[in-house]
Design a protein around this motif. Structure first.
Motif, PDB file in Angstrom:
ATOM      1  N   LEU A 157       0.828  -1.194   0.000  1.00  0.00           N
ATOM      2  CA  LEU A 157       0.000   0.000   0.000  1.00  0.00           C
ATOM      3  C   LEU A 157       0.871   1.256   0.000  1.00  0.00           C
ATOM      4  O   LEU A 157       0.602   2.207  -0.754  1.00  0.00           O
ATOM      5  CB  LEU A 157      -0.921   0.008   1.220  1.00  0.00           C
ATOM      6  N   ASN A 158       1.906   1.255   0.816  1.00  0.00           N
ATOM      7  CA  ASN A 158       2.816   2.397   0.866  1.00  0.00           C
ATOM      8  C   ASN A 158       3.452   2.644  -0.497  1.00  0.00           C
ATOM      9  O   ASN A 158       3.551   3.783  -0.967  1.00  0.00           O
ATOM     10  CB  ASN A 158       3.888   2.154   1.919  1.00  0.00           C
ATOM     11  N   HIS A 159       3.871   1.542  -1.136  1.00  0.00           N
ATOM     12  CA  HIS A 159       4.491   1.649  -2.458  1.00  0.00           C
ATOM     13  C   HIS A 159       3.494   2.181  -3.481  1.00  0.00           C
ATOM     14  O   HIS A 159       3.824   3.067  -4.286  1.00  0.00           O
ATOM     15  CB  HIS A 159       5.009   0.282  -2.878  1.00  0.00           C
ATOM     16  N   ARG A 160       2.257   1.665  -3.456  1.00  0.00           N
ATOM     17  CA  ARG A 160       1.249   2.100  -4.415  1.00  0.00           C
ATOM     18  C   ARG A 160       0.915   3.591  -4.221  1.00  0.00           C
ATOM     19  O   ARG A 160       0.755   4.332  -5.184  1.00  0.00           O
ATOM     20  CB  ARG A 160      -0.021   1.264  -4.268  1.00  0.00           C
ATOM     21  N   VAL A 161       0.777   3.995  -2.969  1.00  0.00           N
ATOM     22  CA  VAL A 161       0.453   5.395  -2.706  1.00  0.00           C
ATOM     23  C   VAL A 161       1.573   6.298  -3.206  1.00  0.00           C
ATOM     24  O   VAL A 161       1.317   7.353  -3.821  1.00  0.00           O
ATOM     25  CB  VAL A 161       0.212   5.619  -1.196  1.00  0.00           C
ATOM     26  N   LYS A 162       2.822   5.911  -2.974  1.00  0.00           N
ATOM     27  CA  LYS A 162       3.945   6.707  -3.461  1.00  0.00           C
ATOM     28  C   LYS A 162       3.931   6.809  -4.982  1.00  0.00           C
ATOM     29  O   LYS A 162       4.197   7.873  -5.556  1.00  0.00           O
ATOM     30  CB  LYS A 162       5.272   6.094  -2.987  1.00  0.00           C
ATOM     31  N   ASN A 163       3.624   5.695  -5.637  1.00  0.00           N
ATOM     32  CA  ASN A 163       3.578   5.709  -7.093  1.00  0.00           C
ATOM     33  C   ASN A 163       2.441   6.592  -7.614  1.00  0.00           C
ATOM     34  O   ASN A 163       2.596   7.317  -8.599  1.00  0.00           O
ATOM     35  CB  ASN A 163       3.413   4.284  -7.625  1.00  0.00           C
ATOM     36  N   ILE A 164       1.278   6.510  -6.970  1.00  0.00           N
ATOM     37  CA  ILE A 164       0.161   7.351  -7.394  1.00  0.00           C
ATOM     38  C   ILE A 164       0.509   8.824  -7.214  1.00  0.00           C
ATOM     39  O   ILE A 164       0.239   9.661  -8.092  1.00  0.00           O
ATOM     40  CB  ILE A 164      -1.113   6.984  -6.604  1.00  0.00           C
ATOM     41  N   SER A 170       3.764  14.140 -11.670  1.00  0.00           N
ATOM     42  CA  SER A 170       4.199  14.201 -13.067  1.00  0.00           C
ATOM     43  C   SER A 170       3.117  14.809 -13.951  1.00  0.00           C
ATOM     44  O   SER A 170       3.397  15.644 -14.820  1.00  0.00           O
ATOM     45  CB  SER A 170       4.549  12.803 -13.566  1.00  0.00           C
ATOM     46  N   ILE A 171       1.866  14.392 -13.734  1.00  0.00           N
ATOM     47  CA  ILE A 171       0.756  14.939 -14.515  1.00  0.00           C
ATOM     48  C   ILE A 171       0.640  16.445 -14.287  1.00  0.00           C
ATOM     49  O   ILE A 171       0.415  17.225 -15.221  1.00  0.00           O
ATOM     50  CB  ILE A 171      -0.559  14.224 -14.134  1.00  0.00           C
ATOM     51  N   THR A 258       5.380   4.622 -14.035  1.00  0.00           N
ATOM     52  CA  THR A 258       5.860   5.406 -12.894  1.00  0.00           C
ATOM     53  C   THR A 258       7.379   5.373 -12.814  1.00  0.00           C
ATOM     54  O   THR A 258       8.026   6.398 -12.572  1.00  0.00           O
ATOM     55  CB  THR A 258       5.261   4.855 -11.587  1.00  0.00           C
ATOM     56  N   ASN A 259       7.962   4.203 -13.040  1.00  0.00           N
ATOM     57  CA  ASN A 259       9.418   4.081 -13.021  1.00  0.00           C
ATOM     58  C   ASN A 259      10.044   4.901 -14.145  1.00  0.00           C
ATOM     59  O   ASN A 259      11.094   5.543 -13.959  1.00  0.00           O
ATOM     60  CB  ASN A 259       9.823   2.609 -13.154  1.00  0.00           C
ATOM     61  N   ALA A 260       9.391   4.893 -15.314  1.00  0.00           N
ATOM     62  CA  ALA A 260       9.911   5.682 -16.444  1.00  0.00           C
ATOM     63  C   ALA A 260       9.850   7.176 -16.145  1.00  0.00           C
ATOM     64  O   ALA A 260      10.736   7.945 -16.550  1.00  0.00           O
ATOM     65  CB  ALA A 260       9.108   5.364 -17.707  1.00  0.00           C
ATOM     66  N   ILE A 261       8.812   7.605 -15.429  1.00  0.00           N
ATOM     67  CA  ILE A 261       8.677   9.018 -15.061  1.00  0.00           C
ATOM     68  C   ILE A 261       9.765   9.420 -14.062  1.00  0.00           C
ATOM     69  O   ILE A 261      10.352  10.493 -14.148  1.00  0.00           O
ATOM     70  CB  ILE A 261       7.285   9.273 -14.470  1.00  0.00           C
ATOM     71  N   LEU A 266      10.684   8.580 -19.600  1.00  0.00           N
ATOM     72  CA  LEU A 266       9.763   9.714 -19.457  1.00  0.00           C
ATOM     73  C   LEU A 266      10.277  10.785 -18.497  1.00  0.00           C
ATOM     74  O   LEU A 266       9.584  11.763 -18.243  1.00  0.00           O
ATOM     75  CB  LEU A 266       8.395   9.218 -18.983  1.00  0.00           C
ATOM     76  N   SER A 267      11.487  10.581 -17.967  1.00  0.00           N
ATOM     77  CA  SER A 267      12.060  11.610 -17.094  1.00  0.00           C
ATOM     78  C   SER A 267      12.773  12.698 -17.888  1.00  0.00           C
ATOM     79  O   SER A 267      13.171  13.718 -17.336  1.00  0.00           O
ATOM     80  CB  SER A 267      13.043  10.965 -16.104  1.00  0.00           C
ATOM     81  N   ALA A 268      12.926  12.470 -19.197  1.00  0.00           N
ATOM     82  CA  ALA A 268      13.558  13.461 -20.076  1.00  0.00           C
ATOM     83  C   ALA A 268      12.521  13.962 -21.086  1.00  0.00           C
ATOM     84  O   ALA A 268      11.662  13.194 -21.534  1.00  0.00           O
ATOM     85  CB  ALA A 268      14.748  12.837 -20.804  1.00  0.00           C
ATOM     86  N   PRO A 269      12.584  15.240 -21.466  1.00  0.00           N
ATOM     87  CA  PRO A 269      11.567  15.810 -22.372  1.00  0.00           C
ATOM     88  C   PRO A 269      11.435  15.063 -23.686  1.00  0.00           C
ATOM     89  O   PRO A 269      10.346  14.977 -24.252  1.00  0.00           O
ATOM     90  CB  PRO A 269      12.049  17.244 -22.587  1.00  0.00           C
ATOM     91  N   SER A 270      12.534  14.509 -24.201  1.00  0.00           N
ATOM     92  CA  SER A 270      12.486  13.851 -25.503  1.00  0.00           C
ATOM     93  C   SER A 270      12.281  12.343 -25.398  1.00  0.00           C
ATOM     94  O   SER A 270      12.303  11.636 -26.405  1.00  0.00           O
ATOM     95  CB  SER A 270      13.788  14.130 -26.272  1.00  0.00           C
ATOM     96  N   GLY A 271      12.108  11.850 -24.194  1.00  0.00           N
ATOM     97  CA  GLY A 271      11.987  10.411 -24.001  1.00  0.00           C
ATOM     98  C   GLY A 271      10.704   9.834 -24.573  1.00  0.00           C
ATOM     99  O   GLY A 271       9.686  10.521 -24.686  1.00  0.00           O
ATOM    100  N   GLN A 272      10.774   8.550 -24.940  1.00  0.00           N
ATOM    101  CA  GLN A 272       9.638   7.853 -25.529  1.00  0.00           C
ATOM    102  C   GLN A 272       9.489   6.467 -24.894  1.00  0.00           C
ATOM    103  O   GLN A 272      10.448   5.901 -24.374  1.00  0.00           O
ATOM    104  CB  GLN A 272       9.835   7.686 -27.039  1.00  0.00           C
ATOM    105  N   VAL A 273       8.258   5.933 -24.969  1.00  0.00           N
ATOM    106  CA  VAL A 273       7.976   4.571 -24.530  1.00  0.00           C
ATOM    107  C   VAL A 273       7.217   3.863 -25.639  1.00  0.00           C
ATOM    108  O   VAL A 273       6.284   4.423 -26.225  1.00  0.00           O
ATOM    109  CB  VAL A 273       7.144   4.548 -23.232  1.00  0.00           C
ATOM    110  N   SER A 274       7.639   2.646 -25.920  1.00  0.00           N
ATOM    111  CA  SER A 274       6.923   1.804 -26.879  1.00  0.00           C
ATOM    112  C   SER A 274       6.390   0.589 -26.132  1.00  0.00           C
ATOM    113  O   SER A 274       7.133  -0.082 -25.412  1.00  0.00           O
ATOM    114  CB  SER A 274       7.867   1.350 -28.001  1.00  0.00           C
ATOM    115  N   PHE A 275       5.071   0.338 -26.297  1.00  0.00           N
ATOM    116  CA  PHE A 275       4.489  -0.871 -25.719  1.00  0.00           C
ATOM    117  C   PHE A 275       3.694  -1.575 -26.797  1.00  0.00           C
ATOM    118  O   PHE A 275       2.717  -1.033 -27.327  1.00  0.00           O
ATOM    119  CB  PHE A 275       3.585  -0.554 -24.530  1.00  0.00           C
TER     120      PHE A 275
END
Length: 345
Positions: A157-164, A170-171, A258-261, A266-275
């Protein structure tokens, strides 16, 4: 061994401390007749190895209570976890100073649940007392399991709350950078928070209904998308997941995002994610890949998030994911039988 099997192999046996052979043989025969596993520590044997095997109940005759044994048992009891209160059945001689012996043992063994019988004791009474001690020991184990589970749930729960909270932060930052007016910022921010909530409503409260991978992906990534600057490239064939699989996938994608953010693409302005995902024969597969972020360095130890991903994806697909800490970006790949995750599984 699983925890349950290991417990049965340890907590569920009787350790008998009896220096006289006739006592040891009698107790072994009596308890074995009642389907109890018995191990004997006789004169000349060190009691410590027997204690380290974690017996469920300890039975000691009066003659076994020499200073060395009393001290060894006391030292072992002091190492026990908080949930443990070792049941010890002591068989006292009628002619002994019983009150004195009891007081000394209570002082020497404060971490034990002591049960005293005066010899001769009837077989029915003795067996009944030992079986009752076993039940008390099993209840202690249940309390231990409950405590362990509660601690794990609190950590999760602590981990989930931190991630949220990290996601909300980030949003907020992404919305702030793209806003021209306070009113525009307010509307966009509110909409993204609503989208973040939608994935919980659509997947976690699906009430047994199937959900498509595409829907999960869209709902999960929607809060992080900006008009004219979509940092997520996604795609794959239509695949319907059962509720459990949909919930697990949503949690894993949220973990990866969340990890990417925080640290990745996603921590860099030009970063991308492919799924992407697909079907190959009887298997379904998925691939997460980050690019454009800071150079990736494999961590020296696994955090909770990585442990969760490995455990959740392995349970879902039946095969462990391959997580690659490529310097250009994190890659997470997994595959397994489609029948494990489909709406008809």
């Amino acid at each position: 061994m699983t925890d349950d099997i290991q417990d049965r192999a340890t907590l569920d046996h009787v350790l008998v401390l009896a220096p006289y052979r006739r006592d040891a043989d009698y107790l072994r025969q009596l308890l074995t007749e009642h389907d109890l596993d018995v191990r004997i520590c006789s004169t000349g044997s060190s009691v410590t190895p027997f204690l380290e095997a974690s017996p469920g109940v300890l039975v000691a005759t009066h003659e076994a209570l020499n200073p060395e044994v009393v001290s060894a048992v006391g030292a072992w009891l002091a190492t026990q976890p908080g949930w443990s209160e070792m049941p010890i059945v002591v068989l006292l001689d009628r002619s002994s100073q019983q009150a004195r012996v009891k007081a000394a043992l209570v002082e020497a063994w404060p971490r034990a649940r002591q049960i005293f019988y005066q010899r001769p004791v009837t077989p029915v009474e003795l067996v009944s007392g030992i079986q009752a001690a076993f039940l008390a020991r099993l209840r202690q184990r249940d309390v231990r399991d409950h405590i362990d589970r509660e601690i794990e749930l609190r950590r999760e729960l602590n981990h989930r709350v931190k991630n949220i909270l990290a996601s909300v932060t980030s949003i907020f930052e992404m919305t702030r950078r793209g806003a021209d007016t306070l009113e525009g910022f307010s509307g966009d921010f509110r909409g993204r928070l609503r989208a973040l909530s939608d994935v919980h409503s659509a997947v976690f409260q699906a009430d047994g209904e199937a959900v498509s991978i595409q829907e999960i992906v869209d709902l999960t990534f929607e809060p992080y998308r900006l008009p004219g600057h979509d940092r997520f490239a996604t795609g794959g064939p239509p695949i319907m997941l059962n509720r459990e699989a949909g919930t697990t996938l949503a949690l894993c994608l949220h973990e990866l995002a969340t990890n990417a953010i925080k640290y990745g693409g996603l921590s860099a302005p030009s970063g991308q994610v492919s799924f992407t995902w697909g079907v190959s024969g009887d298997d379904v597969w998925s691939r997460w890949e980050e690019t454009g972020g800071p150079p990736v360095v494999e961590p020296s130890r696994q955090g909770y998030g990585t442990r969760y991903l490995r455990s959740a994806l392995t349970s879902l697909f039946g095969q462990a994911p391959v997580i690659t800490f490529d310097r250009h970006g994190l890659i997470c790949e997994v595959r397994g039988l489609q029948s494990r995750v489909s709406r008809n599984s």
